[in-house]
Design a protein around this motif. Sequence first.
Motif, short mmCIF file in Angstrom:
data_model
loop_
_atom_site.label_atom_id
_atom_site.label_comp_id
_atom_site.label_asym_id
_atom_site.label_seq_id
_atom_site.Cartn_x
_atom_site.Cartn_y
_atom_site.Cartn_z
N THR A 1 -1.60 38.09 -20.05
CA THR A 1 -1.10 37.83 -21.40
C THR A 1 -1.35 39.08 -22.26
OG1 THR A 1 -1.75 35.50 -21.16
CG2 THR A 1 -1.25 36.28 -23.39
N PRO A 2 -0.28 39.69 -22.78
CA PRO A 2 1.17 39.40 -22.65
C PRO A 2 1.65 39.51 -21.20
CG PRO A 2 0.75 40.97 -24.42
CD PRO A 2 -0.52 40.86 -23.65
N ALA A 3 2.76 38.85 -20.92
CA ALA A 3 3.26 38.76 -19.55
C ALA A 3 3.65 40.12 -18.99
CB ALA A 3 4.46 37.82 -19.51
N ALA A 4 3.52 40.25 -17.68
CA ALA A 4 3.91 41.47 -17.00
C ALA A 4 5.42 41.54 -16.88
CB ALA A 4 3.28 41.52 -15.61
N ASP A 5 5.93 42.74 -16.68
CA ASP A 5 7.37 42.93 -16.50
C ASP A 5 7.83 42.19 -15.24
OD1 ASP A 5 9.92 44.28 -15.61
OD2 ASP A 5 9.53 45.42 -17.44
N PRO A 6 8.92 41.45 -15.31
CA PRO A 6 9.36 40.66 -14.14
C PRO A 6 9.83 41.50 -12.96
CG PRO A 6 10.98 40.55 -15.93
CD PRO A 6 9.77 41.21 -16.50
N VAL A 7 9.98 42.81 -13.12
CA VAL A 7 10.39 43.63 -11.99
C VAL A 7 9.30 43.67 -10.92
CG1 VAL A 7 9.51 45.86 -12.80
CG2 VAL A 7 11.53 45.79 -11.36
N PHE A 8 8.05 43.43 -11.32
CA PHE A 8 6.96 43.43 -10.35
C PHE A 8 7.03 42.17 -9.49
CE2 PHE A 8 4.94 46.10 -13.68
CZ PHE A 8 4.66 47.22 -12.91
N LYS A 9 6.90 42.37 -8.17
CA LYS A 9 6.80 41.25 -7.25
C LYS A 9 5.34 41.05 -6.87
CE LYS A 9 11.31 41.14 -4.96
NZ LYS A 9 11.99 41.12 -3.64
N ALA A 10 4.93 39.79 -6.86
CA ALA A 10 3.55 39.49 -6.48
C ALA A 10 3.30 39.94 -5.04
CB ALA A 10 3.28 38.00 -6.63
N VAL A 11 2.15 40.54 -4.83
CA VAL A 11 1.79 40.98 -3.48
C VAL A 11 1.26 39.78 -2.71
CG1 VAL A 11 0.27 42.49 -2.15
CG2 VAL A 11 1.24 43.28 -4.31
N PRO A 12 1.92 39.40 -1.62
CA PRO A 12 1.47 38.21 -0.86
C PRO A 12 0.14 38.47 -0.16
CG PRO A 12 3.22 39.33 0.33
CD PRO A 12 3.10 40.03 -1.00
N VAL A 13 -0.64 37.43 -0.07
CA VAL A 13 -1.93 37.51 0.63
C VAL A 13 -1.79 36.79 1.95
CG1 VAL A 13 -4.37 36.91 0.54
CG2 VAL A 13 -3.17 37.59 -1.56
N GLY A 14 -1.87 37.54 3.03
CA GLY A 14 -1.73 36.94 4.35
C GLY A 14 -3.05 36.41 4.88
N HIS A 15 -2.99 35.30 5.57
CA HIS A 15 -4.18 34.73 6.20
C HIS A 15 -4.44 35.42 7.54
CE1 HIS A 15 -3.54 31.68 3.18
NE2 HIS A 15 -4.66 31.08 3.51
N ALA A 16 -5.70 35.55 7.87
CA ALA A 16 -6.07 36.13 9.16
C ALA A 16 -5.71 35.14 10.27
CB ALA A 16 -7.56 36.44 9.18
N ASN A 17 -5.26 35.68 11.40
CA ASN A 17 -4.85 34.84 12.53
C ASN A 17 -6.09 34.43 13.33
OD1 ASN A 17 -3.55 33.52 14.56
ND2 ASN A 17 -2.46 35.29 15.37
N ASN A 18 -6.84 33.47 12.80
CA ASN A 18 -8.08 33.07 13.45
C ASN A 18 -7.84 32.29 14.74
OD1 ASN A 18 -6.96 31.01 11.87
ND2 ASN A 18 -8.93 30.00 11.57
N TRP A 19 -6.71 31.60 14.86
CA TRP A 19 -6.46 30.82 16.07
C TRP A 19 -6.21 31.69 17.28
CZ3 TRP A 19 -8.02 26.14 16.55
CH2 TRP A 19 -8.16 25.34 15.41
N GLN A 20 -5.77 32.90 17.07
CA GLN A 20 -5.64 33.84 18.20
C GLN A 20 -7.02 34.11 18.79
OE1 GLN A 20 -4.59 37.97 17.29
NE2 GLN A 20 -3.20 37.96 19.03
N ASN A 21 -8.02 34.30 17.91
CA ASN A 21 -9.38 34.52 18.41
C ASN A 21 -9.91 33.29 19.15
OD1 ASN A 21 -9.38 36.17 15.49
ND2 ASN A 21 -10.20 37.29 17.23
N PHE A 22 -9.59 32.10 18.64
CA PHE A 22 -10.03 30.89 19.32
C PHE A 22 -9.41 30.79 20.71
CE2 PHE A 22 -9.96 26.33 20.28
CZ PHE A 22 -11.30 26.02 20.07
#
Length: 274
Positions: A203-224
């Motif tokens: 606040t104030p809002a960011a410019d809409p040209v920015f895309k949120a950076v996705p947060v990827g989950h770790a592939n824990n089932w591969q380790n299992f």
Amino acid sequence: MYRFLLSPRWLGALALTLVAAAVMVFLGNWQLDRYRGRTEVNERIDAGQRMAPAPLADALSAPTGGAGSVGPAPAKEKVWTRVTVTGRYDPANTVLVRGRTVDSRVGFEVLTPLVLADGTALLVDQGWIPPAPGGAATAQPTVPAVPTGDVTVVGRVHETESGARAAERRDGRLEIRRIGVSRLADELPYPVYGAYLLLDEQTPAADPVFKAVPVGHANNWQNFGYVVQWWLFAVMALFGYGWVARREARRAAGLGAPEAPLDRAAEPTPSASV
């Protein structure tokens, strides 16, 4: 039947089997530790998305040195904590992080220092933007202006990335490939917090040209899966030794020898009927 197992050859085979099984169990346990560690990271990511934002001081300690110094890194359990903080952006020291991919497109993440009232600064990742139109993936984009005056941001604490090299200036802007806070602090005129913030809202809002950076989950089932694989290999090694030993014992006892063919020459010849 099994006294042959005491021979040097069989004792050597047993030793090799036990060593191999022990190594496989160790590798399985190592993958189990990695599975638990990645599961904890995924749980913190999910918790950070759900939690109400806390004050910055709850997750990060302020830097205490002079300009260019870096504060302490966050505790492991504080990474991905959702926090809120108010300050003023310093667009003159905006950092472009090149070679970042979002939605299969290569572009830039934009880091802007948020200078707090005490003179310290927190690097805020405002999001992803594409390179300049018509240029290569490394063509510097036009960065939207940030709000002036006080800005309140909400985001998640992201630890500094490993393997970062020194930042460089290109066309007057700081650029880096990996977000190393200590590397960037060398180029900034104030003390910097020991992690950066992945912006969720402001606040104030960011410019809409920015895309949120996705947060990827770790592939824990591969380790299992690797855990199960290594432990199965250990069981198979022990079972294989036992199976071969039993087969050898049966062979030595004559239980495994094929039945001798019938000697028809020795059979009595039936007498002809009178």
